[in-house]
Motif scaffolding. Structure first.
Motif, PDB file in Angstrom:
ATOM      1  N   GLN A  93       1.152  -1.364  -0.056  1.00  0.00           N
ATOM      2  CA  GLN A  93      -0.149   0.060   0.011  1.00  0.00           C
ATOM      3  C   GLN A  93       0.564   0.826  -0.585  1.00  0.00           C
ATOM      4  OE1 GLN A  93      -3.104  -0.074   3.447  1.00  0.00           O
ATOM      5  NE2 GLN A  93      -3.408  -2.255   3.078  1.00  0.00           N
ATOM      6  N   THR A  94       2.308   1.383   0.806  1.00  0.00           N
ATOM      7  CA  THR A  94       2.811   2.368   0.153  1.00  0.00           C
ATOM      8  C   THR A  94       3.554   2.688  -0.862  1.00  0.00           C
ATOM      9  OG1 THR A  94       4.653   0.481   1.252  1.00  0.00           O
ATOM     10  CG2 THR A  94       3.137   1.354   2.831  1.00  0.00           C
ATOM     11  N   VAL A  95       3.860   2.188  -1.497  1.00  0.00           N
ATOM     12  CA  VAL A  95       4.348   1.595  -3.236  1.00  0.00           C
ATOM     13  C   VAL A  95       3.300   2.833  -4.054  1.00  0.00           C
ATOM     14  CG1 VAL A  95       4.659   1.155  -5.381  1.00  0.00           C
ATOM     15  CG2 VAL A  95       4.330  -0.528  -3.534  1.00  0.00           C
ATOM     16  N   VAL A  96       4.363   4.050  -4.398  1.00  0.00           N
ATOM     17  CA  VAL A  96       3.673   5.176  -5.077  1.00  0.00           C
ATOM     18  C   VAL A  96       4.147   4.633  -6.679  1.00  0.00           C
ATOM     19  CG1 VAL A  96       3.889   7.167  -5.474  1.00  0.00           C
ATOM     20  CG2 VAL A  96       4.412   6.621  -3.449  1.00  0.00           C
ATOM     21  N   PRO A  97       3.267   5.058  -7.437  1.00  0.00           N
ATOM     22  CA  PRO A  97       3.197   4.009  -8.724  1.00  0.00           C
ATOM     23  C   PRO A  97       4.296   4.923  -9.801  1.00  0.00           C
ATOM     24  CG  PRO A  97       0.879   4.628  -8.357  1.00  0.00           C
ATOM     25  CD  PRO A  97       1.906   4.234  -7.337  1.00  0.00           C
ATOM     26  N   ASN A  98       5.482   3.942  -9.947  1.00  0.00           N
ATOM     27  CA  ASN A  98       6.377   4.659 -11.070  1.00  0.00           C
ATOM     28  C   ASN A  98       7.337   5.501 -10.289  1.00  0.00           C
ATOM     29  OD1 ASN A  98       6.932   3.968 -13.693  1.00  0.00           O
ATOM     30  ND2 ASN A  98       6.258   6.018 -14.315  1.00  0.00           N
ATOM     31  N   ARG A  99       7.513   6.070  -9.566  1.00  0.00           N
ATOM     32  CA  ARG A  99       7.912   7.748  -7.860  1.00  0.00           C
ATOM     33  C   ARG A  99       9.647   7.262  -8.957  1.00  0.00           C
ATOM     34  NH1 ARG A  99       8.755   7.245  -1.484  1.00  0.00           N
ATOM     35  NH2 ARG A  99      10.025   5.526  -1.913  1.00  0.00           N
ATOM     36  N   ASN A 100      10.194   6.648  -8.441  1.00  0.00           N
ATOM     37  CA  ASN A 100      10.979   6.171  -8.430  1.00  0.00           C
ATOM     38  C   ASN A 100      12.075   6.566 -10.235  1.00  0.00           C
ATOM     39  OD1 ASN A 100      11.990   6.181  -6.230  1.00  0.00           O
ATOM     40  ND2 ASN A 100      12.494   4.706  -6.004  1.00  0.00           N
ATOM     41  N   MET A 101      11.254   6.141 -11.089  1.00  0.00           N
ATOM     42  CA  MET A 101      11.407   6.280 -12.684  1.00  0.00           C
ATOM     43  C   MET A 101      10.942   8.076 -12.695  1.00  0.00           C
ATOM     44  SD  MET A 101      10.382   4.300 -15.719  1.00  0.00           S
ATOM     45  CE  MET A 101      11.062   3.333 -15.507  1.00  0.00           C
ATOM     46  N   ILE A 102      10.079   8.151 -12.188  1.00  0.00           N
ATOM     47  CA  ILE A 102      10.031   9.842 -12.142  1.00  0.00           C
ATOM     48  C   ILE A 102      11.229  10.515 -11.718  1.00  0.00           C
ATOM     49  CG2 ILE A 102       7.997  11.540 -11.357  1.00  0.00           C
ATOM     50  CD1 ILE A 102       5.621   9.481 -11.263  1.00  0.00           C
ATOM     51  N   LEU A 103      11.355  10.577 -10.636  1.00  0.00           N
ATOM     52  CA  LEU A 103      12.860  10.825  -9.480  1.00  0.00           C
ATOM     53  C   LEU A 103      13.802  11.034 -10.273  1.00  0.00           C
ATOM     54  CD1 LEU A 103      11.515  10.719  -5.990  1.00  0.00           C
ATOM     55  CD2 LEU A 103      10.448  12.053  -7.628  1.00  0.00           C
ATOM     56  N   LEU A 104      14.396  10.076 -10.807  1.00  0.00           N
ATOM     57  CA  LEU A 104      15.320   9.724 -11.294  1.00  0.00           C
ATOM     58  C   LEU A 104      15.254   9.867 -12.813  1.00  0.00           C
ATOM     59  CD1 LEU A 104      15.798   6.086 -10.138  1.00  0.00           C
ATOM     60  CD2 LEU A 104      17.333   7.894  -9.828  1.00  0.00           C
ATOM     61  N   SER A 105      13.920  10.635 -13.689  1.00  0.00           N
ATOM     62  CA  SER A 105      14.497  11.127 -14.615  1.00  0.00           C
ATOM     63  C   SER A 105      14.778  13.057 -14.593  1.00  0.00           C
ATOM     64  CB  SER A 105      13.202  10.965 -15.874  1.00  0.00           C
ATOM     65  OG  SER A 105      13.111   9.697 -15.531  1.00  0.00           O
ATOM     66  N   MET A 106      14.427  13.141 -13.570  1.00  0.00           N
ATOM     67  CA  MET A 106      14.486  14.707 -13.427  1.00  0.00           C
ATOM     68  C   MET A 106      15.587  14.827 -12.249  1.00  0.00           C
ATOM     69  SD  MET A 106      10.495  16.017 -12.242  1.00  0.00           S
ATOM     70  CE  MET A 106      10.399  14.588 -10.763  1.00  0.00           C
ATOM     71  N   ALA A 107      15.563  13.791 -11.904  1.00  0.00           N
ATOM     72  CA  ALA A 107      16.927  14.159 -11.007  1.00  0.00           C
ATOM     73  C   ALA A 107      18.093  13.921 -12.631  1.00  0.00           C
ATOM     74  CB  ALA A 107      17.381  12.982 -10.789  1.00  0.00           C
ATOM     75  N   VAL A 108      18.210  13.075 -13.524  1.00  0.00           N
ATOM     76  CA  VAL A 108      19.215  12.911 -14.683  1.00  0.00           C
ATOM     77  C   VAL A 108      19.098  14.427 -15.651  1.00  0.00           C
ATOM     78  CG1 VAL A 108      19.540  11.847 -16.449  1.00  0.00           C
ATOM     79  CG2 VAL A 108      19.009  10.346 -14.490  1.00  0.00           C
ATOM     80  N   GLY A 109      17.944  14.803 -15.751  1.00  0.00           N
ATOM     81  CA  GLY A 109      17.870  16.283 -16.618  1.00  0.00           C
ATOM     82  C   GLY A 109      18.483  16.997 -15.352  1.00  0.00           C
ATOM     83  N   TYR A 110      18.543  17.228 -13.863  1.00  0.00           N
ATOM     84  CA  TYR A 110      18.646  18.182 -13.578  1.00  0.00           C
ATOM     85  C   TYR A 110      20.988  18.325 -14.145  1.00  0.00           C
ATOM     86  CZ  TYR A 110      20.470  21.105  -9.964  1.00  0.00           C
ATOM     87  OH  TYR A 110      21.065  21.658  -8.431  1.00  0.00           O
TER      88      TYR A 110
END
Length: 218
Positions: A93-110
């Motif tokens: 229930q604590t899984v946020v869908p696709n969270r780390n892919m989203i965060l990593l994508s933005m971090a890579v852009g940064y």
């Protein structure tokens, strides 16, 4: 001149250890935190305070509007946070869908904008059972993608990918880190609840290291 890296820094004990490890390895660290509407956004205050104390460049990015798309997690929706260990099925229930892919994508852009070559995040083996986006196969595939997604290749670095939170704490205690400066609990109340999976795993790590958690609990 030291190499620039981005560290995804939640304000929790895992990413706090990763952040300090990167600093000790001589990297020029740019910390990046995300407000994705998590109920425990208290962790962002801890992140900001830690970066100020360490004199680390830090950005907190508000992406909370994303909850219009990725609801259904007890961390972001009006669903009670389950109690119990991470190994229990209820913790899904604590899984946020696709969270780390989203965060990593933005971090890579940064990272690309900074001309940084690596993005660090604190995935570890204790997360593998519940969180698919913390598993080695996910990290390896993200590394493949991030090598070709831009003109500049960016490496996804997870120094604790194959070890447990117990081992992370062992490493951090050797560095003399003060974990009273981190927030782990999934409930963002005044004190940590001590009952959610995040708290239980944290307390277990301190017990296995024969150390006392400096954080206050309910």
């Amino acid at each position: 001149m030291s190499q620039k890296v981005v560290v995804i820094f939640s304000g929790g004990m895992d990413s706090y250890t990763v952040l300090n490890k990167a600093l000790r390895e001589g990297y020029e660290v740019y910390a990046l935190s995300f407000d994705y509407g998590q109920r425990h956004n208290k962790e962002l205050t801890y992140a900001a305070n830690a970066c100020k104390e360490l004199n680390v460049a830090h950005k907190i990015v508000d992406i909370s509007a994303i909850n219009e798309l990725i609801g259904g997690s007890s961390l972001t929706s009006d669903i009670d946070v389950p109690e119990g260990h991470y190994e229990q099925d209820s913790m899904k229930q604590t899984v946020v869908p696709n969270r780390n892919m989203i965060l990593l994508s933005m971090a890579v852009g940064y990272a690309v904008s900074l001309e940084a070559k690596k993005v660090f995040y604190g995935a570890h083996s204790g997360d593998h059972a519940i969180y698919p986006d913390c598993r080695p196969e996910f990290v390896h595939k993200m590394n493949d993608v991030c090598a070709i997604a831009n003109y500049e290749a960016v490496e996804i670095a997870c120094p604790y990918l194959d070890v447990s939170k117990i081992d992370i704490l062992t490493d951090g205690l050797k560095m003399g880190l003060d974990y009273g400066k981190t927030w782990t609990c999934y409930n963002g109340r005044e004190k940590a609840c001590g009952k959610c999976g995040a708290c239980q795993e944290r307390l277990e790590a301190f017990a296995k290291n024969q150390a006392t958690d400096p954080l206050a609990y309910e």
